[in-house]
Motif scaffolding. Structure first.
Motif, short mmCIF file in Angstrom:
data_model
loop_
_atom_site.label_atom_id
_atom_site.label_comp_id
_atom_site.label_asym_id
_atom_site.label_seq_id
_atom_site.Cartn_x
_atom_site.Cartn_y
_atom_site.Cartn_z
N ARG A 21 -0.70 5.22 3.56
CA ARG A 21 -1.95 4.98 2.83
C ARG A 21 -2.36 3.53 3.10
O ARG A 21 -1.52 2.63 3.10
N GLU A 22 -3.65 3.31 3.29
CA GLU A 22 -4.10 1.97 3.69
C GLU A 22 -3.83 0.92 2.63
O GLU A 22 -3.72 -0.27 2.94
N GLU A 23 -3.69 1.32 1.36
CA GLU A 23 -3.40 0.33 0.32
C GLU A 23 -2.03 -0.33 0.52
O GLU A 23 -1.77 -1.41 -0.01
N GLU A 24 -1.17 0.30 1.33
CA GLU A 24 0.13 -0.29 1.62
C GLU A 24 0.01 -1.57 2.46
O GLU A 24 0.95 -2.34 2.56
N LEU A 25 -1.15 -1.79 3.07
CA LEU A 25 -1.37 -3.00 3.86
C LEU A 25 -1.57 -4.22 2.97
O LEU A 25 -1.44 -5.36 3.43
N LEU A 26 -1.88 -4.01 1.70
CA LEU A 26 -2.08 -5.10 0.75
C LEU A 26 -0.75 -5.56 0.16
O LEU A 26 0.17 -4.76 -0.04
N CYS A 27 -0.66 -6.87 -0.11
CA CYS A 27 0.49 -7.37 -0.86
C CYS A 27 0.56 -6.61 -2.19
O CYS A 27 -0.46 -6.27 -2.79
N ILE A 28 1.79 -6.39 -2.67
CA ILE A 28 1.97 -5.68 -3.94
C ILE A 28 1.26 -6.45 -5.05
O ILE A 28 1.43 -7.66 -5.21
N GLY A 29 0.46 -5.73 -5.82
CA GLY A 29 -0.24 -6.34 -6.95
C GLY A 29 -1.56 -6.99 -6.59
O GLY A 29 -2.26 -7.50 -7.47
N LYS A 30 -1.94 -6.96 -5.31
CA LYS A 30 -3.20 -7.58 -4.88
C LYS A 30 -4.24 -6.51 -4.56
O LYS A 30 -3.91 -5.41 -4.11
N ASN A 31 -5.51 -6.85 -4.80
CA ASN A 31 -6.60 -5.92 -4.55
C ASN A 31 -7.48 -6.31 -3.37
O ASN A 31 -8.41 -5.60 -3.03
N GLN A 32 -7.17 -7.47 -2.74
CA GLN A 32 -7.94 -7.91 -1.58
C GLN A 32 -7.01 -8.55 -0.57
O GLN A 32 -5.99 -9.15 -0.92
N ALA A 33 -7.38 -8.43 0.69
CA ALA A 33 -6.63 -9.07 1.77
C ALA A 33 -7.58 -9.39 2.91
O ALA A 33 -8.63 -8.75 3.07
N ASN A 34 -7.20 -10.41 3.68
CA ASN A 34 -7.97 -10.79 4.87
C ASN A 34 -7.04 -10.93 6.06
O ASN A 34 -5.94 -11.49 5.94
N GLY B 219 -8.08 -1.91 14.29
CA GLY B 219 -8.78 -1.43 13.10
C GLY B 219 -7.95 -0.58 12.16
O GLY B 219 -8.46 -0.08 11.17
N SER B 220 -6.65 -0.41 12.46
CA SER B 220 -5.75 0.34 11.58
C SER B 220 -4.34 -0.19 11.78
O SER B 220 -4.04 -0.81 12.80
N GLY B 221 -3.47 0.04 10.79
CA GLY B 221 -2.08 -0.32 10.96
C GLY B 221 -1.35 0.74 11.76
O GLY B 221 -1.93 1.72 12.21
N PHE B 222 -0.04 0.55 11.92
CA PHE B 222 0.72 1.58 12.65
C PHE B 222 1.89 2.13 11.84
O PHE B 222 2.66 2.92 12.34
N ARG B 223 2.00 1.73 10.55
CA ARG B 223 3.11 2.24 9.75
C ARG B 223 2.67 2.82 8.41
O ARG B 223 3.43 3.55 7.78
N GLU B 224 1.47 2.48 7.94
CA GLU B 224 1.09 2.85 6.59
C GLU B 224 0.76 4.34 6.50
O GLU B 224 0.13 4.90 7.39
N GLU C 194 16.04 -12.68 11.43
CA GLU C 194 16.89 -11.58 11.02
C GLU C 194 16.04 -10.39 10.61
O GLU C 194 14.84 -10.50 10.39
N ASN C 195 16.71 -9.24 10.47
CA ASN C 195 16.02 -8.03 10.00
C ASN C 195 15.49 -8.23 8.58
O ASN C 195 16.02 -9.03 7.80
N ALA C 196 14.45 -7.47 8.25
CA ALA C 196 13.85 -7.47 6.91
C ALA C 196 13.21 -8.81 6.53
O ALA C 196 13.11 -9.14 5.35
N ARG C 197 12.76 -9.56 7.55
CA ARG C 197 12.08 -10.83 7.27
C ARG C 197 10.57 -10.72 7.47
O ARG C 197 9.85 -11.71 7.31
N GLY C 198 10.09 -9.54 7.87
CA GLY C 198 8.65 -9.34 7.99
C GLY C 198 8.09 -9.56 9.39
O GLY C 198 6.87 -9.72 9.56
N LYS C 199 8.97 -9.55 10.40
CA LYS C 199 8.47 -9.75 11.78
C LYS C 199 7.53 -8.62 12.19
O LYS C 199 6.48 -8.86 12.79
N THR C 200 7.91 -7.38 11.87
CA THR C 200 7.06 -6.24 12.25
C THR C 200 5.73 -6.29 11.50
O THR C 200 4.69 -5.87 12.04
N ASN C 201 5.72 -6.81 10.28
CA ASN C 201 4.46 -6.97 9.54
C ASN C 201 3.48 -7.86 10.31
O ASN C 201 2.27 -7.63 10.29
#
Length: 344
Positions: free
Chosen positions: A56-69, A49-54, A31-38
């Motif tokens: 600011r690049e910090e938007e690629l991180l989970c909320i409250g997180k400072n690191q991602a892989n 090497g870059s997203g297509f919706r952000e 369904e919509n809003a389940r994170g498929k586009t993510n």
């Protein structure tokens, strides 16, 4: 190269996930809003090497997180290659660190070894029905992927325009104004010459590949020429508005089907077809340079396309490794290729 596995940690709304992919077609269904586009964006990010919706690049991180892989395993011939991008945020600054086979790489080295992902998304219709700055952004992003010097010139131009505009706003004396503008006029001319040359070359490529679905497209490059003489001609107007009035930042691109301007007079179906024409040429251009097939990412495109456009999408899926998102169960039965369904 074919994507075999994707591992995500703290990317967008995915805190810890692993996905395996079909070499032919993988469908994220939900369904919509389940994170498929993510999930599509994670693949796009890993490859390009870059997203297509952000914004600011910090938007690629989970909320409250400072690191991602974002990690991926790719199959090439009989071997495999592991790619990874580590994202870290410290004191509000986001850094991306690139790895190939656990060895840190510079961005340029990483991109040289990666494949290419071509994205099809409903919002790409904005290239047709939105403002010229959207079309310029599309051309800038596409050309910059293949030409690092072009990307550098675009950044140089943007910085120079800001400096020049501040001079127009600040300096009132005629002689001082002309003296301070002289350097920036020459500098902008140098950047603009390269930018317009490369834009013109890609427009020429598009016009050399005009046909799609029995229709013939063409694109007109509306170039806003930069010359020292033109700078002199528009100076008084620029002083009134405190803005640089000429240059590539004013360029536009108009697409036609024969003599019909698709932006102004095309039907919704013709406008979608024009976007599809641009995207098909992204694929053929990439193949002409690297002699490799890209991976296709299709974000809910079946909900937007009519029957004929869907047929063309299905023909593409047969030729390339494809990852698509959809909310529609019936899409699964439309596509007669080996596939994997991942319910989100």
């Amino acid at each position: 190269m074919l994507l075999q596995k994707l591992v995500l940690q703290n990317f967008r709304n995915r805190d810890d996930d692993t996905f395996d992919f079909s070499p032919h077609l993988t469908i994220f269904l939900g369904e919509n809003a389940r994170g498929k586009t993510n999930l599509l964006e994670a693949i796009y990010f890993l490859i390009n090497g870059s997203g297509f919706r952000e914004s600011r690049e910090e938007e690629l991180l989970c909320i409250g997180k400072n690191q991602a892989n974002v990690e991926g395993r790719f199959i090439m011939g009989n071997g495999k290659r592991d790619f990874k991008i580590h994202i870290t945020k410290r004191d509000g600054i986001v850094e991306k660190i690139y790895f190939l086979e656990r060895t840190r790489k510079k961005h340029a080295q990483y991109m040289m070894d990666q494949t290419k992902a071509i994205l099809f998304a409903p919002e790409h219709i904005e290239i047709i029905n939105s403002s010229p700055d959207i079309r310029r952004a599309y051309f800038n992003k596409f050309i910059s992927y293949y030409d690092g010097e072009y990307k550098k010139k675009v950044v140089n131009l943007e910085n120079a325009l800001r400096r020049r505009n501040k001079i127009l706003e600040r300096v009132k004396d005629d002689i001082q104004l002309k003296e301070e503008l002289s350097f920036w006029n020459d500098y902008i001319l140098q950047q603009a010459t390269y930018i317009t040359k490369k834009r013109g070359e890609y427009v020429e490529y598009l016009n050399d590949h005009p046909k799609l679905d029995h229709k013939e497209f063409r694109i007109v490059y509306l170039k806003n020429e930069v010359t020292l003489e033109r700078f002199r001609e528009v100076l008084e107007e620029e002083r009134r508005w405190h803005r640089t009035m000429i240059g590539p930042q004013k360029d536009d691109f108009q697409i036609y089907i024969k003599d019909k301007n698709v932006h102004h007079y095309g039907s919704r179906s013709e406008q979608r077809l024009a976007v599809f024409w641009l995207k098909i040429n992204e694929i053929t251009y990439h193949e002409s340079i690297y002699k490799k097939k890209p991976i296709l990412l299709l974000d809910d495109v079946f909900s937007e396309f009519d029957k004929q456009n869907k047929k063309m999408v299905l023909e593409l899926i047969e030729k390339y490794q494809t990852v698509l998102t959809t909310t529609e169960e019936e899409v699964i039965d439309l596509i007669d290729v080996p596939k994997k369904i991942i319910r989100v």
